[in-house]
Design an enzyme around this catalytic site. Structure first.
Site, mmCIF file in Angstrom:
data_model
loop_
_atom_site.group_PDB
_atom_site.id
_atom_site.type_symbol
_atom_site.label_atom_id
_atom_site.label_comp_id
_atom_site.label_asym_id
_atom_site.label_seq_id
_atom_site.Cartn_x
_atom_site.Cartn_y
_atom_site.Cartn_z
ATOM 1 N N ARG A 93 -0.773 11.699 -1.928
ATOM 2 C CA ARG A 93 0.235 12.355 -2.767
ATOM 3 C C ARG A 93 -0.380 12.707 -4.116
ATOM 4 O O ARG A 93 -0.984 11.856 -4.781
ATOM 5 C CB ARG A 93 1.458 11.457 -2.976
ATOM 6 C CG ARG A 93 2.634 12.277 -3.538
ATOM 7 C CD ARG A 93 3.920 11.502 -3.591
ATOM 8 N NE ARG A 93 5.047 12.401 -3.371
ATOM 9 C CZ ARG A 93 6.254 12.236 -3.900
ATOM 10 N NH1 ARG A 93 6.503 11.216 -4.706
ATOM 11 N NH2 ARG A 93 7.219 13.089 -3.641
ATOM 12 N N GLN A 95 3.381 3.978 1.830
ATOM 13 C CA GLN A 95 2.744 4.516 0.636
ATOM 14 C C GLN A 95 2.052 3.371 -0.102
ATOM 15 O O GLN A 95 2.704 2.420 -0.551
ATOM 16 C CB GLN A 95 3.723 5.195 -0.311
ATOM 17 C CG GLN A 95 2.960 5.953 -1.403
ATOM 18 C CD GLN A 95 3.824 6.489 -2.520
ATOM 19 O OE1 GLN A 95 4.485 5.723 -3.205
ATOM 20 N NE2 GLN A 95 3.824 7.800 -2.699
ATOM 21 N N GLY A 107 14.155 14.084 -1.395
ATOM 22 C CA GLY A 107 14.272 12.734 -1.900
ATOM 23 C C GLY A 107 15.697 12.256 -2.077
ATOM 24 O O GLY A 107 16.253 11.560 -1.227
ATOM 25 N N ARG A 108 16.313 12.631 -3.193
ATOM 26 C CA ARG A 108 17.654 12.132 -3.506
ATOM 27 C C ARG A 108 18.669 12.401 -2.389
ATOM 28 O O ARG A 108 19.508 11.545 -2.120
ATOM 29 C CB ARG A 108 18.134 12.719 -4.825
ATOM 30 C CG ARG A 108 17.304 12.266 -6.027
ATOM 31 C CD ARG A 108 17.797 12.902 -7.322
ATOM 32 N NE ARG A 108 16.911 12.608 -8.438
ATOM 33 C CZ ARG A 108 15.886 13.369 -8.805
ATOM 34 N NH1 ARG A 108 15.616 14.479 -8.116
ATOM 35 N NH2 ARG A 108 15.139 13.044 -9.827
ATOM 36 N N TYR A 156 0.263 7.115 -12.005
ATOM 37 C CA TYR A 156 -0.196 5.787 -11.599
ATOM 38 C C TYR A 156 -1.724 5.743 -11.549
ATOM 39 O O TYR A 156 -2.396 6.673 -11.971
ATOM 40 C CB TYR A 156 0.469 5.395 -10.280
ATOM 41 C CG TYR A 156 1.970 5.295 -10.428
ATOM 42 C CD1 TYR A 156 2.540 4.364 -11.301
ATOM 43 C CD2 TYR A 156 2.827 6.159 -9.751
ATOM 44 C CE1 TYR A 156 3.916 4.278 -11.473
ATOM 45 C CE2 TYR A 156 4.207 6.082 -9.923
ATOM 46 C CZ TYR A 156 4.746 5.149 -10.785
ATOM 47 O OH TYR A 156 6.102 5.087 -10.976
#
Length: 372
Positions: free
Chosen positions: A237, A103, A326-327, A189
């Site tokens: 993304r 990424q 994810g987690r 971002y």
């Protein structure tokens, strides 16, 4: 559920890659890069290799240039030593039978002068991300959080140089052995700061109209395609509704449907949608997801508190091709097998998510014995 009818365990062709299942390990910042130099290391290689049974791994955010760094101890892909460090990671994943994308990341205004050798962060506009904290190393070497610094607005020449940085980062990722790369255009971002109307008040060709606010996304994506030589190795993304890190858009459905149409014309392999996953988060309606499916011909990955059953429903309903967890991947290196047999999941330790050593990174146990 038998594998021949379980949608999570059907193979999928992504560009030139053959994925054995539809389970994605999404990018997650873990802040374990070696210092000085922010270099990937053997510990990180072990962490990713442990999770190689995912259909696809997307690495943690990896900054493309010195001003792209926004969190302590995060890896770059800017120096030869960083590229060499990532080569250890990709080799370990490939040796374990996995597939991994890098990424590529520039945080824009979400940084602090202490992370940038005293320089101010950059952004499309000189708008501070009020109330947004970034992860830094305190003077005693311990982790801490501070308010993001005031950014200065990029000049046109600076923007063109940033596009070149992404092109070179894509070349570096290929040299490091990655199977492809994902542009981080989400979560507030830099690329997201250009896209969302409340973070971009420019009046030149990179601001104002929707076409102009999508221009940087288009140019960086094209640069990454050029850097890899293969648009099938590039994904993007996006986060249409997260409002994370102070970014929000006045009309997100219009904006992100247009972004998806643009990316479809550029021919990228996938769009990775980050859904808001906090309490009272904005809901992404099914109509929005179906519209994205209509306008974008590539693969669609969704992430955001998905359970195995929610993921199976998304795949069966047709608006998702792959689903990211994810987690659960933090604490379950063998997550695909656990999902396949509906085994209990380990719970991650929040205190070890950012920074530190092997504890909370590579010491989570796999199942001792697989059930039939």
């Amino acid at each position: 559920m038998r594998n021949d009818i379980d949608p999570l365990f059907q193979p999928y062709t992504l560009g030139t890659l053959q994925l054995p299942n539809r389970i994605v390990m999404p990018p997650m910042t873990r802040s374990r890069a070696s210092q000085p130099g922010d270099e990937p290391n053997d510990l990180m290689a072990r962490y990713y290799a442990q999770r190689a049974s995912a259909g696809l791994i997307v690495s943690e955010g990896t900054w493309v240039s010195p001003l792209g760094k926004g969190y302590a101890w995060t890896p770059g892909i800017y120096t030869p030593a960083q590229v060499a460090g990532w080569r250890k990671v990709t080799q370990a994943v490939h040796d374990a039978g996995g597939r991994i994308f890098a990424q590529l990341w520039h945080v824009g205004r979400l940084s602090h002068t202490s992370l940038l050798d005293g320089r101010a962060p950059v952004s499309p506009s000189a708008i501070q991300a009020e109330g947004v904290n970034v992860f830094v190393a305190e003077s005693d070497g311990q982790p801490g959080f501070v308010q993001a610094s005031q950014p200065h607005a990029l000049q046109i020449d600076d923007i063109h140089a940033l596009v070149d940085d992404f092109r070179q980062a894509a070349r570096n990722a290929m040299a490091a052995g990655f199977d492809g790369m994902e542009l981080h255009a989400a979560n507030g971002y830099l690329v997201n700061q250009f896209i969302d109307s409340n973070a971009n008040n420019r009046t030149d060709e990179y601001g104002g109209s929707l076409e102009n606010r999508l221009r940087f996304l288009a140019e960086v994506t094209q640069a990454m395609i050029e850097g890899t030589g293969d648009k099938g190795r590039v994904g993007i993304r996006l986060a249409p509704l997260t409002t994370l890190n102070g970014c929000a858009d006045a009309d997100p459905q219009t904006t992100y449907i247009a972004a998806a149409e643009l990316l479809g014309k550029l021919g990228v392999a996938y769009i990775h949608i980050a859904e808001a996953d906090w309490e009272d988060a904005p809901h992404m309606p099914a109509t929005f997801k179906r519209k994205l499916r209509e306008v974008y011909p590539g693969a669609l990955i969704y992430a955001g508190k998905y359970t195995a059953e929610r993921a199976r429903s998304a795949l069966n309903e047709g608006w998702a091709d792959l689903v990211a967890f994810g987690r659960p991947f933090v604490a379950n290196p063998d997550l695909p097998e656990r999902l396949r047999i509906n085994a209990p999941l380990n719970v991650h330790d929040r205190n070890t998510l950012f920074g530190g050593d092997a504890r909370g990174l590579t010491d989570y146990p796999a199942m001792a014995v697989f059930m039939p």
